[in-house]
Design a protein around this motif. Structure first.
Motif, PDB file in Angstrom:
ATOM      1  N   SER A  46       0.865  -1.187   0.000  1.00  0.00           N
ATOM      2  CA  SER A  46       0.000   0.000   0.000  1.00  0.00           C
ATOM      3  C   SER A  46       0.894   1.227   0.000  1.00  0.00           C
ATOM      4  CB  SER A  46      -0.900   0.005   1.230  1.00  0.00           C
ATOM      5  OG  SER A  46      -0.121  -0.094   2.413  1.00  0.00           O
ATOM      6  N   SER A  47       0.391   2.318  -0.542  1.00  0.00           N
ATOM      7  CA  SER A  47       1.185   3.545  -0.610  1.00  0.00           C
ATOM      8  C   SER A  47       1.637   3.940   0.786  1.00  0.00           C
ATOM      9  CB  SER A  47       0.340   4.659  -1.236  1.00  0.00           C
ATOM     10  OG  SER A  47       1.150   5.804  -1.426  1.00  0.00           O
ATOM     11  N   ASN A  48       2.919   4.200   0.916  1.00  0.00           N
ATOM     12  CA  ASN A  48       3.520   4.556   2.212  1.00  0.00           C
ATOM     13  C   ASN A  48       3.348   3.481   3.287  1.00  0.00           C
ATOM     14  OD1 ASN A  48       4.681   7.426   2.266  1.00  0.00           O
ATOM     15  ND2 ASN A  48       2.777   7.689   1.169  1.00  0.00           N
ATOM     16  N   GLY A  49       2.905   2.302   2.880  1.00  0.00           N
ATOM     17  CA  GLY A  49       2.708   1.233   3.869  1.00  0.00           C
ATOM     18  C   GLY A  49       1.592   1.544   4.844  1.00  0.00           C
ATOM     19  N   GLU A  51      -1.566   0.583   4.795  1.00  0.00           N
ATOM     20  CA  GLU A  51      -2.553  -0.495   5.015  1.00  0.00           C
ATOM     21  C   GLU A  51      -3.931   0.087   5.353  1.00  0.00           C
ATOM     22  OE1 GLU A  51      -0.989  -3.587   7.712  1.00  0.00           O
ATOM     23  OE2 GLU A  51       0.947  -2.594   7.549  1.00  0.00           O
ATOM     24  N   PRO A  52      -4.467   0.915   4.439  1.00  0.00           N
ATOM     25  CA  PRO A  52      -5.697   1.646   4.807  1.00  0.00           C
ATOM     26  C   PRO A  52      -6.960   0.833   4.558  1.00  0.00           C
ATOM     27  CG  PRO A  52      -4.956   2.358   2.656  1.00  0.00           C
ATOM     28  CD  PRO A  52      -4.022   1.254   3.088  1.00  0.00           C
ATOM     29  N   VAL A  87     -15.077  -4.689   1.611  1.00  0.00           N
ATOM     30  CA  VAL A  87     -13.750  -4.104   1.797  1.00  0.00           C
ATOM     31  C   VAL A  87     -13.909  -2.631   2.170  1.00  0.00           C
ATOM     32  CG1 VAL A  87     -11.522  -3.653   0.704  1.00  0.00           C
ATOM     33  CG2 VAL A  87     -12.813  -5.713   0.082  1.00  0.00           C
ATOM     34  N   LEU A  88     -13.377  -2.282   3.318  1.00  0.00           N
ATOM     35  CA  LEU A  88     -13.459  -0.893   3.772  1.00  0.00           C
ATOM     36  C   LEU A  88     -12.141  -0.172   3.509  1.00  0.00           C
ATOM     37  CD1 LEU A  88     -15.121  -1.334   7.294  1.00  0.00           C
ATOM     38  CD2 LEU A  88     -16.233  -1.074   5.059  1.00  0.00           C
ATOM     39  N   LYS A 143      -8.075   3.134  -3.545  1.00  0.00           N
ATOM     40  CA  LYS A 143      -7.224   2.572  -4.603  1.00  0.00           C
ATOM     41  C   LYS A 143      -6.308   1.489  -4.042  1.00  0.00           C
ATOM     42  CE  LYS A 143      -5.237   6.343  -6.550  1.00  0.00           C
ATOM     43  NZ  LYS A 143      -4.485   7.145  -7.536  1.00  0.00           N
ATOM     44  N   GLN A 144      -5.817   1.723  -2.834  1.00  0.00           N
ATOM     45  CA  GLN A 144      -4.910   0.737  -2.218  1.00  0.00           C
ATOM     46  C   GLN A 144      -5.648  -0.578  -1.968  1.00  0.00           C
ATOM     47  OE1 GLN A 144      -1.978   2.238  -2.144  1.00  0.00           O
ATOM     48  NE2 GLN A 144      -3.031   4.185  -2.516  1.00  0.00           N
ATOM     49  N   THR A 145      -6.918  -0.458  -1.595  1.00  0.00           N
ATOM     50  CA  THR A 145      -7.660  -1.684  -1.257  1.00  0.00           C
ATOM     51  C   THR A 145      -7.824  -2.582  -2.480  1.00  0.00           C
ATOM     52  OG1 THR A 145      -9.931  -0.883  -1.673  1.00  0.00           O
ATOM     53  CG2 THR A 145      -8.980  -0.414   0.506  1.00  0.00           C
TER      54      THR A 145
END
Ligand SMILES: Cc1cc2nc3c(=O)[nH]c(=O)nc-3n(C[C@H](O)[C@H](O)[C@H](O)COP(=O)(O)O)c2cc1C
Length: 220
Positions: A46-49, A51-52, A87-88, A143-145
């Motif tokens: 995930s961006s910058n780690g 984990e959102p 997915v949140l 987007k990360q999810t």
């Protein structure tokens, strides 16, 4: 296993995976297989780690029925999937927020002085990506999810489990339902997407895709 066989096995899984609309309601995914799928989501980049994400595994029939009212893209999946994941995505990912501080310093183990030095680059990144409005920042988390979702669906396919990604729903209504059940951490999260998992009830039609030349351009 040698590399060629491994490549074949992976590509076979990509061909096996299809958006499954109707699952066999009598077939249930073994618990350790489902834990394996979740683990591939947890380990995703995930961006910058940051984990959102949060994966809500909705096995409660009443809640599935409530979601169904506002999830037109998931009618059959909600009724038949062995496991149904909402997915949140996390809201409010700003530099000074308690979550970001905790995630980067405690979970990722970035020393506090290094974290403090990230303020300016972080600000620049947010400006470059136009992450000013609350909605834009939420969409960035969402987007990360999708990366985690892709990994989970591929991992599932590699062990013979079917899936369907779903964004055919009314987000505001889904958020309202989840919030009423206390599942959004008091507004910390919002719905990003959904995935149904299970075993296909019918064989899919042959895969349709553009050719590799249509979707690729090499610049040498
Ligand atoms: C982000 C996303 C959202 C999707 N939403 C839905 C949906 O709401 N309902 C559904 O039945 N399929 C949904 N799909 C499945 C696509 O229609 C499907 O992946 C696409 O047509 C390609 O077919 P295949 O996955 O079977 O190869 C979605 C796919 C993605 C990636």
């Amino acid at each position: 296993m040698d590399k060629e066989n491994r490549k074949k096995e992976i590509l076979d899984a990509y061909h096996f995976r299809h958006a499954t609309r109707q699952f066999d309601p009598r077939s249930s995914i073994p618990e350790d297989d489902f834990q394996f799928i979740l683990e591939t989501g947890r380990l995703s980049p995930s961006s910058n780690g940051l984990e959102p994400w949060k994966f809500l595994v909705v096995q409660n029939e009443e809640l599935r029925a409530e979601l169904r009212e506002h999830a037109y893209g998931a009618y059959r999946q909600l009724d038949t999937a062995s496991h149904f994941v909402v997915v949140l995505a996390r809201k409010g990912l700003t530099y000074g927020s308690p979550y970001v501080i905790k995630q980067l310093t405690e979970v990722k183990g970035i020393p506090r002085d290094v974290f403090d030095g990230m303020a300016d680059p972080w600000k620049m990144f947010f400006e470059d990506f136009q992450l000013q409005e609350e909605k834009a920042i939420f969409d960035w988390a969402a987007k990360q999810t999708y990366i985690a979702m892709g990994n989970m669906m591929t991992a599932a396919a590699m062990i013979g489990i079917d899936s369907c990604p779903i964004e055919g729903f009314a987000p505001a209504e889904i958020d309202r339902i989840l919030d009423r059940h206390g599942l959004l951490g008091g507004g910390e999260f919002g719905v990003s997407a959904m995935i149904a998992f299970g075993y296909r009830a019918i064989e899919p039609r042959a895969k349709t895709r553009q050719t590799i030349d249509q979707v690729t351009r090499w610049i040498r």
